[in-house]
Design an enzyme around this catalytic site. Structure first.
Site, PDB file in Angstrom:
ATOM      1  N   ASP A  66     -12.608  -9.429  -0.081  1.00  0.00           N
ATOM      2  CA  ASP A  66     -13.765  -8.774   0.543  1.00  0.00           C
ATOM      3  C   ASP A  66     -15.052  -8.833  -0.284  1.00  0.00           C
ATOM      4  OD1 ASP A  66     -12.038  -8.087   2.571  1.00  0.00           O
ATOM      5  OD2 ASP A  66     -11.665  -6.064   1.815  1.00  0.00           O
ATOM      6  N   GLY A  80     -24.252 -22.345   9.354  1.00  0.00           N
ATOM      7  CA  GLY A  80     -25.421 -22.399  10.236  1.00  0.00           C
ATOM      8  C   GLY A  80     -25.218 -21.615  11.513  1.00  0.00           C
ATOM      9  N   ARG A 127       0.883  -1.176   0.000  1.00  0.00           N
ATOM     10  CA  ARG A 127       0.000   0.000   0.000  1.00  0.00           C
ATOM     11  C   ARG A 127       0.913   1.216   0.000  1.00  0.00           C
ATOM     12  NH1 ARG A 127      -3.497  -3.431   3.364  1.00  0.00           N
ATOM     13  NH2 ARG A 127      -5.375  -3.824   2.137  1.00  0.00           N
ATOM     14  N   GLY A 147     -13.265  -8.541   5.937  1.00  0.00           N
ATOM     15  CA  GLY A 147     -14.176  -8.033   4.911  1.00  0.00           C
ATOM     16  C   GLY A 147     -14.176  -6.519   4.840  1.00  0.00           C
ATOM     17  N   GLN A 192      -7.471 -16.055   6.677  1.00  0.00           N
ATOM     18  CA  GLN A 192      -8.533 -15.903   5.666  1.00  0.00           C
ATOM     19  C   GLN A 192      -8.003 -15.427   4.315  1.00  0.00           C
ATOM     20  OE1 GLN A 192     -12.156 -13.863   7.843  1.00  0.00           O
ATOM     21  NE2 GLN A 192     -10.271 -13.392   8.898  1.00  0.00           N
ATOM     22  N   ARG A 193      -6.821 -14.815   4.305  1.00  0.00           N
ATOM     23  CA  ARG A 193      -6.313 -14.239   3.054  1.00  0.00           C
ATOM     24  C   ARG A 193      -5.347 -15.160   2.317  1.00  0.00           C
ATOM     25  NH1 ARG A 193      -5.062  -8.016   3.946  1.00  0.00           N
ATOM     26  NH2 ARG A 193      -2.907  -8.689   3.895  1.00  0.00           N
ATOM     27  N   GLY A 210      -9.364   0.836  -4.251  1.00  0.00           N
ATOM     28  CA  GLY A 210      -8.269   1.795  -4.058  1.00  0.00           C
ATOM     29  C   GLY A 210      -7.266   1.703  -5.204  1.00  0.00           C
ATOM     30  N   SER A 211      -6.901   0.482  -5.545  1.00  0.00           N
ATOM     31  CA  SER A 211      -5.947   0.270  -6.647  1.00  0.00           C
ATOM     32  C   SER A 211      -6.527   0.756  -7.970  1.00  0.00           C
ATOM     33  CB  SER A 211      -5.604  -1.218  -6.758  1.00  0.00           C
ATOM     34  OG  SER A 211      -5.126  -1.693  -5.529  1.00  0.00           O
ATOM     35  N   ARG A 226     -20.324 -24.308  24.641  1.00  0.00           N
ATOM     36  CA  ARG A 226     -19.933 -22.888  24.688  1.00  0.00           C
ATOM     37  C   ARG A 226     -20.556 -22.051  23.577  1.00  0.00           C
ATOM     38  NH1 ARG A 226     -13.513 -23.835  25.821  1.00  0.00           N
ATOM     39  NH2 ARG A 226     -13.618 -23.619  28.079  1.00  0.00           N
TER      40      ARG A 226
END
Ligand code: ADP
Ligand code: F6P
Length: 332
Positions: A138, A196, A75, A181, A264-265, A107-108, A173
């Protein structure tokens, strides 16, 4: 083609699985069509530093299945400054780059659009055709039904939440799972449906951040004999640890936070993302060959399409009310 054109490729912003599949498709198609290909390292940062090298077939061998981006990404907030964009145009001229593919998010795309307009200023009078591909986990771009990387990230999230459910059920629990995202809830909404989840807190529906309602659902779940309660929380809305403590205090149900984070990425792109990236990469080179510029490639209704960057960036994002309603029904 006169054989003198050079296509440069860069990845910018957050990386996304499938970016390598796109780089490979662009490189192979461009070489097939007689272009010279340059790989720019680390997005706009690499461009202004002239950190680039010629890309041949061997550079894209064995990368189709790899997560991340072999070009690196970065960035560079300073790219908003006209003088930094001037520097970038001078590099494009020096290296004879006639065509540029930018893979990233909105942005890019804005950076790419500004660069393209900079090239056209009388002081530069340089023609460089720019085409962008949507690469971000995202799925936050209005112009495309799906971004490269979303499907893989969604599968990663689903796998992780399934595992979390196993252990939460064993202990009876509740778990607050924070999902990436940025300000877009697609990863959260889609993963909620696919795992679910019992509660969902989404940026697009601020009323869903209702602690009373969530605690009531947790307590109700205990009465109904539920073994566990998963709360999917879109990132940037609240602190997952604090929310867990509040739920535990108010309901008496042992509650844990779990922030999935950068897992996640990463990871190998799914077949869906490889296919999308490959189709978009080939399409991008076709557009450049036809002389198009300032375009974003998208997929809409299962068809690869292109729009002017201004038009695509101005499209309003439409929240999927049907999915939201469906999730609500299924979480009873
Ligand atoms: P994404 O492309 O995933 O949305 P960012 O918003 O971080 O990621 O943007 C990536 C890069 O694009 C920024 O670091 C910057 O170099 C460039 N960029 C973003 N916004 C602008 C802008 N308004 N003008 C010029 N360049 C920009
Ligand atoms: O845009 C992709 C994304 O992973 C978002 O989901 C997240 O908010 C952001 O990037 C994190 O960015 P950084 O890598 O700068 O921490």
């Amino acid at each position: 083609m006169d054989g003198k054109r050079t296509i440069a490729i860069m990845t910018s912003g957050g990386d996304a699985p499938g970016m390598n599949a796109a780089i490979r498709a662009i490189t192979k198609t461009a070489i097939y069509k007689g272009y010279k290909v340059m790989g720019i390292k680390n997005g706009f940062k690499g461009l202004i530093e002239a950190d680039m090298k010629e890309f041949g077939l061997t550079d894209v061998e064995d990368i189709l299945h790899l997560g991340g981006t072999v070009l690196g990404t970065a960035r560079l907030p300073e790219f908003k400054l006209p003088e930094v964009q001037d520097k970038a145009v001078n590099i494009l001229k020096t290296y004879g780059i006639t065509d540029l593919v930018v893979i990233g998010g909105d942005g890019s795309f804005t950076g790419a659009q500004k660069l393209s307009h900079k090239c056209e200023e009388p002081k530069h009078n340089y023609k460089c055709n720019v085409v962008c591909l949507p690469g971000t986990i995202d799925n936050d771009l209005a112009c495309t039904d799906q971004t490269i990387g979303f499907d893989t990230a969604l599968n990663t999230v689903v796998e992780a939440v399934d595992k979390i459910r196993d252990t939460m059920s064993s202990h009876g629990r509740c778990c607050v799972v924070e999902i990436m995202g940025n300000r877009c809830g697609d990863l959260s909404l889609f993963s909620s449906i696919n795992t679910g989840a019992e509660s969902l807190i989404l940026a697009e529906r601020p009323e869903s951040f209702n602690v009373d309602k969530i605690c009531e659902a947790v307590s109700d779940g205990v009465k109904k004999g539920r073994k566990c309660h998963i709360v999917i929380l879109s990132e940037l809305l609240t602190d997952a640890s604090e929310l867990s403590k509040t739920i535990e205090k108010r309901t008496g149900v042992s509650t844990r936070p779990s922030i999935l984070g950068y897992i996640q990425r990463g990871g190998a792109p799914t077949a869906g993302d490889r296919m999308l990236a490959t189709k978009m990469g080939v399409y991008a080179v076709d557009l450049l060959e036809k002389g198009y510029s300032n375009q974003i490639v998208s997929i809409r209704n299962n068809k690869i399409v292109n729009d002017d960057i201004d038009v695509a960036l101005a499209m309003p994002r439409v929240f999927d009310e049907e999915l939201w309603a469906m999730n609500d029904i299924l979480s009873i």
